[in-house]
Design a protein around this motif. Structure first.
Motif, PDB file in Angstrom:
ATOM      1  N   VAL A  70      33.515  30.197  44.819  1.00  0.00           N
ATOM      2  CA  VAL A  70      33.418  30.718  43.718  1.00  0.00           C
ATOM      3  C   VAL A  70      33.433  32.379  44.225  1.00  0.00           C
ATOM      4  O   VAL A  70      33.192  32.809  45.130  1.00  0.00           O
ATOM      5  N   LEU A  71      34.371  32.828  43.186  1.00  0.00           N
ATOM      6  CA  LEU A  71      34.568  34.091  43.320  1.00  0.00           C
ATOM      7  C   LEU A  71      33.951  35.139  42.142  1.00  0.00           C
ATOM      8  O   LEU A  71      34.047  34.777  41.088  1.00  0.00           O
ATOM      9  N   ALA A  72      33.358  36.217  42.472  1.00  0.00           N
ATOM     10  CA  ALA A  72      32.703  37.180  41.353  1.00  0.00           C
ATOM     11  C   ALA A  72      33.526  38.469  41.775  1.00  0.00           C
ATOM     12  O   ALA A  72      33.510  39.087  42.787  1.00  0.00           O
ATOM     13  N   LEU A  73      34.286  39.042  40.498  1.00  0.00           N
ATOM     14  CA  LEU A  73      35.074  40.161  40.818  1.00  0.00           C
ATOM     15  C   LEU A  73      34.748  41.197  39.651  1.00  0.00           C
ATOM     16  O   LEU A  73      34.503  40.792  38.426  1.00  0.00           O
ATOM     17  N   GLN A  74      34.493  42.312  40.034  1.00  0.00           N
ATOM     18  CA  GLN A  74      34.544  43.288  39.145  1.00  0.00           C
ATOM     19  C   GLN A  74      35.600  44.597  39.122  1.00  0.00           C
ATOM     20  O   GLN A  74      36.328  44.517  40.072  1.00  0.00           O
ATOM     21  N   GLU A  75      35.584  45.318  38.072  1.00  0.00           N
ATOM     22  CA  GLU A  75      36.587  46.120  37.829  1.00  0.00           C
ATOM     23  C   GLU A  75      38.112  45.757  37.822  1.00  0.00           C
ATOM     24  O   GLU A  75      39.200  46.004  38.245  1.00  0.00           O
ATOM     25  N   VAL A  76      38.121  44.439  37.250  1.00  0.00           N
ATOM     26  CA  VAL A  76      39.437  43.736  37.109  1.00  0.00           C
ATOM     27  C   VAL A  76      40.131  44.186  35.816  1.00  0.00           C
ATOM     28  O   VAL A  76      39.395  44.525  34.784  1.00  0.00           O
ATOM     29  N   LEU A  77      41.501  44.929  36.044  1.00  0.00           N
ATOM     30  CA  LEU A  77      42.035  45.604  34.855  1.00  0.00           C
ATOM     31  C   LEU A  77      42.719  44.851  33.976  1.00  0.00           C
ATOM     32  O   LEU A  77      43.013  45.437  32.684  1.00  0.00           O
ATOM     33  N   SER A  78      43.243  43.598  34.250  1.00  0.00           N
ATOM     34  CA  SER A  78      43.901  42.817  33.257  1.00  0.00           C
ATOM     35  C   SER A  78      43.459  41.151  33.742  1.00  0.00           C
ATOM     36  O   SER A  78      43.443  40.938  34.940  1.00  0.00           O
ATOM     37  N   GLU A  79      43.865  40.469  32.832  1.00  0.00           N
ATOM     38  CA  GLU A  79      43.607  39.033  32.857  1.00  0.00           C
ATOM     39  C   GLU A  79      44.721  38.588  33.822  1.00  0.00           C
ATOM     40  O   GLU A  79      44.647  37.484  34.387  1.00  0.00           O
ATOM     41  N   ASN A  80      45.906  39.206  33.712  1.00  0.00           N
ATOM     42  CA  ASN A  80      47.075  38.764  34.719  1.00  0.00           C
ATOM     43  C   ASN A  80      46.667  38.718  36.000  1.00  0.00           C
ATOM     44  O   ASN A  80      47.042  38.001  36.917  1.00  0.00           O
ATOM     45  N   ALA A  81      45.730  39.653  36.382  1.00  0.00           N
ATOM     46  CA  ALA A  81      45.567  39.914  37.993  1.00  0.00           C
ATOM     47  C   ALA A  81      44.742  38.612  38.422  1.00  0.00           C
ATOM     48  O   ALA A  81      45.102  38.158  39.520  1.00  0.00           O
ATOM     49  N   MET A  82      43.979  38.067  37.275  1.00  0.00           N
ATOM     50  CA  MET A  82      43.131  36.710  37.696  1.00  0.00           C
ATOM     51  C   MET A  82      44.207  35.778  38.076  1.00  0.00           C
ATOM     52  O   MET A  82      44.058  34.731  38.555  1.00  0.00           O
ATOM     53  N   ARG A  83      45.184  35.506  36.965  1.00  0.00           N
ATOM     54  CA  ARG A  83      46.126  34.521  36.819  1.00  0.00           C
ATOM     55  C   ARG A  83      47.134  34.562  38.108  1.00  0.00           C
ATOM     56  O   ARG A  83      47.274  33.381  38.487  1.00  0.00           O
ATOM     57  N   ASN A  84      47.362  35.665  38.627  1.00  0.00           N
ATOM     58  CA  ASN A  84      48.207  35.783  39.777  1.00  0.00           C
ATOM     59  C   ASN A  84      47.305  35.546  40.882  1.00  0.00           C
ATOM     60  O   ASN A  84      47.941  34.800  41.939  1.00  0.00           O
ATOM     61  N   LEU A  85      45.961  35.775  41.033  1.00  0.00           N
ATOM     62  CA  LEU A  85      45.218  35.319  42.395  1.00  0.00           C
ATOM     63  C   LEU A  85      45.056  33.997  42.212  1.00  0.00           C
ATOM     64  O   LEU A  85      45.123  33.384  43.340  1.00  0.00           O
TER      65      LEU A  85
END
Length: 108
Positions: free
Chosen positions: A12-27
């Motif tokens: 499980v990952l919890a991330l903050q200050e994510v600027l776009s959903e694309n960043a999560m899709r790429n990760l």
């Protein structure tokens, strides 16, 4: 080490200050690709991204990534997150917070 090698050690990952959903899709794409390269078997990942918070031109999101082979959501609120009431920060400006989605893990 790549970021996928580092964060892929967790379920499980919890991330903050994510600027776009694309960043999560790429990760998630990187995590699945990295697991296939390392083990020959692809782990499956999914993610939830909060609505954007902030004001003006700087709006950020909170995101949660999870390995669906080992973690499943138990319940979801709006967009998979449970929004909390707005509150003032120490500077007096309003902020928005989101809590972690309810999930369960399966034994390894």
């Amino acid at each position: 080490q790549s970021r996928a090698e580092v964060v892929g050690q967790f379920d499980v990952l919890a991330l903050q200050e994510v600027l776009s959903e694309n960043a999560m899709r790429n990760l998630v794409f990187e995590l699945e690709r990295q697991s296939a390269l390392q083990t020959g078997s692809r782990q499956h990942w999914s993610y939830l991204v909060s609505p954007a918070v902030g004001s003006g031109g700087f709006r950020e999101r909170y995101a949660f990534g999870y390995c669906t082979d080992r973690v499943s959501l138990v319940a979801e609120g709006p967009q998979g997150l449970y929004p909390e009431r707005r509150r003032a920060t120490s500077s007096g400006s309003p902020s928005s917070r989101h809590s972690v989605p309810a999930c369960s893990t399966s034994p390894s």
